[in-house]
Design an enzyme around this catalytic site. Structure first.
Site, PDB file in Angstrom:
ATOM      1  N   LYS A  24      -6.164 -12.578  -9.350  1.00 10.96           N
ATOM      2  CA  LYS A  24      -7.520 -12.676  -8.581  1.00 10.96           C
ATOM      3  C   LYS A  24      -8.617 -11.941  -9.238  1.00 10.96           C
ATOM      4  O   LYS A  24      -8.134 -10.676  -9.877  1.00 10.96           O
ATOM      5  CB  LYS A  24      -7.062 -12.285  -7.266  1.00 10.96           C
ATOM      6  CG  LYS A  24      -7.768 -12.946  -6.216  1.00 10.96           C
ATOM      7  CD  LYS A  24      -7.102 -12.901  -4.654  1.00 10.96           C
ATOM      8  CE  LYS A  24      -8.061 -11.616  -3.887  1.00 10.96           C
ATOM      9  NZ  LYS A  24      -7.682 -11.510  -2.536  1.00 10.96           N
ATOM     10  N   LYS A  51     -11.786  -5.458  -8.417  1.00 12.90           N
ATOM     11  CA  LYS A  51     -12.792  -4.407  -9.035  1.00 12.90           C
ATOM     12  C   LYS A  51     -11.924  -3.235  -9.416  1.00 12.90           C
ATOM     13  O   LYS A  51     -12.214  -2.592 -10.115  1.00 12.90           O
ATOM     14  CB  LYS A  51     -13.773  -4.099  -7.918  1.00 12.90           C
ATOM     15  CG  LYS A  51     -13.186  -3.479  -6.719  1.00 12.90           C
ATOM     16  CD  LYS A  51     -14.312  -2.744  -5.898  1.00 12.90           C
ATOM     17  CE  LYS A  51     -13.734  -1.896  -4.718  1.00 12.90           C
ATOM     18  NZ  LYS A  51     -13.159  -2.836  -3.615  1.00 12.90           N
ATOM     19  N   LYS A  58       0.839  -1.240   0.060  1.00 17.01           N
ATOM     20  CA  LYS A  58       0.079  -0.216  -0.163  1.00 17.01           C
ATOM     21  C   LYS A  58       0.974   1.301   0.084  1.00 17.01           C
ATOM     22  O   LYS A  58       0.422   2.251  -0.493  1.00 17.01           O
ATOM     23  CB  LYS A  58      -1.115  -0.001   1.144  1.00 17.01           C
ATOM     24  CG  LYS A  58      -1.953  -0.789   1.010  1.00 17.01           C
ATOM     25  CD  LYS A  58      -3.318  -0.536   1.945  1.00 17.01           C
ATOM     26  CE  LYS A  58      -4.398  -1.302   1.548  1.00 17.01           C
ATOM     27  NZ  LYS A  58      -5.696  -1.092   2.471  1.00 17.01           N
TER      28      LYS A  58
END
Ligand code: TRP
Length: 343
Positions: free
Chosen positions: A209, A212, A127
């Site tokens: 995977k 979205k 992140k």
């Protein structure tokens, strides 16, 4: 019926079921992967365990959020989970920000979490690479907040996917460390291995995977996608040139569709192979699409109904938060006392 009387909304009741805690960040739309991999499992666990569930909105602000959007996403997620079968009569379900003890315990636990431990968290590394302009302290101490979520409720088990395993390990270390210094204070939680979680892949690139955040919207199914959109997305899913529906190495696209079809219908791979023997991929894709629509459409209908009554949703969350608060207070009082903090 009898089960109902001793469920988790009454923490004082002599329920000896194991307690589960889990939370999901309100980061926008949920995908079919989220549903088949996690949400459906939340629903199933309610019959066997004493479940405490939350929207993790305090976690969400570790990346910059638009306030209106955050609130909307949080309420929508709450409604979507209830529409999916999370039952406020059976489980405690609330918004993390409604129970102040999460932030209070997180602060205390930060002082029992080492800089070195937090530096090793792969999610922090990922992140901070993705949000290089906002590597805030909260992003760094996020795992201590997550430990607080779990330890506040004395959870026996936490259902975790691969991506959260490291955080759960750290939670266990923090709990053991604290218990070692002050005597038994926290239950040390175990990972709960999900019974039937499907691992749903990207429809256009099954090496990834389903997510979205993929730039191509055809690569994922949203839980709120219209039936026609769902059918169209499955029609454009990648397959292979063999034209035979069977689960095998090197057939990642078909394997993914079989996994989805199996998860939505309960059929085994063998049954699916029999069903589509001699048929083409077109027929198979249509069947997969229809099975997904059959699962998602009733959820979408309940979701719309729930969202049309915001007051009711607020009341459900407020009641959930009150039940959560009762458990959380006991833990925070115990912790403050042990650490020597004046009340
Ligand atoms: N960090 C989790 C995620 O991003 C969400 C979460 C917050 C959580 N607190 C939790 C999950 C406690 C399990 C237990 O997916």
């Amino acid at each position: 019926m009898e089960e109902k009387i001793i469920t988790s909304n009454q923490p004082e009741a002599p329920a000896k079921k194991k307690r589960i805690f889990s939370a999901i960040q309100p980061s926008g739309q949920m995908t079919l992967g989220n549903y088949l991999g996690a949400i459906r499992n939340w629903v199933e666990m309610q019959d066997e365990f004493d479940c405490v569930y939350a929207t993790a909105n305090l976690h969400a602000i570790t990346v910059r959020q638009d306030p209106k959007k955050l609130k909307e996403n949080t309420v929508n997620l709450f409604a979507l989970l209830i529409a999916s079968g999370v039952d406020p009569e059976k489980s405690i379900f609330f918004h993390q920000s409604q129970v102040a003890a999460h932030a209070e315990l997180a602060w205390v636990l930060e002082t029992y979490t080492q800089f070195g431990e937090l530096s090793r968290m792969t999610q922090f590394k990922d992140k901070s690479a993705r949000h290089a302009d906002n590597i805030n302290a909260g992003l760094f101490t996020y795992p201590s907040l997550m430990a607080a979520d779990i330890l506040l409720y004395q959870a026996d088990m936490v259902p975790v996917g691969e991506d959260q395993r490291q955080h759960l390990e750290l939670t266990r270390d923090i709990a053991e460390r604290f218990n070692g210094i002050y005597g038994k204070t926290f239950v040390v939680p175990e990972a709960y291995i999900k019974k039937n979680a499907a691992r749903v892949r990207n429809l256009l690139d099954p090496s990834k995977k389903m997510s979205k955040s993929d730039p191509n919207t055809k690569s994922f199914i949203l839980m709120t996608d219209e039936p026609a959109t769902i059918m169209k997305k499955f029609r454009s899913a990648v397959t292979d040139s063999e034209a035979s529906v069977r689960y095998a190495e090197g057939k990642d696209g078909i394997n993914n569709l079989m996994e989805i079809y199996s998860a939505c219908t309960g059929k085994s791979y063998e049954q699916i192979e029999d069903e589509f023997r001699g048929k083409g991929y077109g027929d198979f894709k249509t069947a997969v699409g229809e099975s997904v629509v059959a699962v998602l459409e009733p959820i979408q209908i309940r979701y719309k109904e729930l969202l049309s009554d915001k007051k009711h949703l607020e009341e459900l969350a407020r009641n959930g938060a009150a039940s959560a608060e009762r458990i959380a207070r006991r833990t925070i009082e115990k912790v403050y006392k042990k650490v020597g903090l004046v009340r």
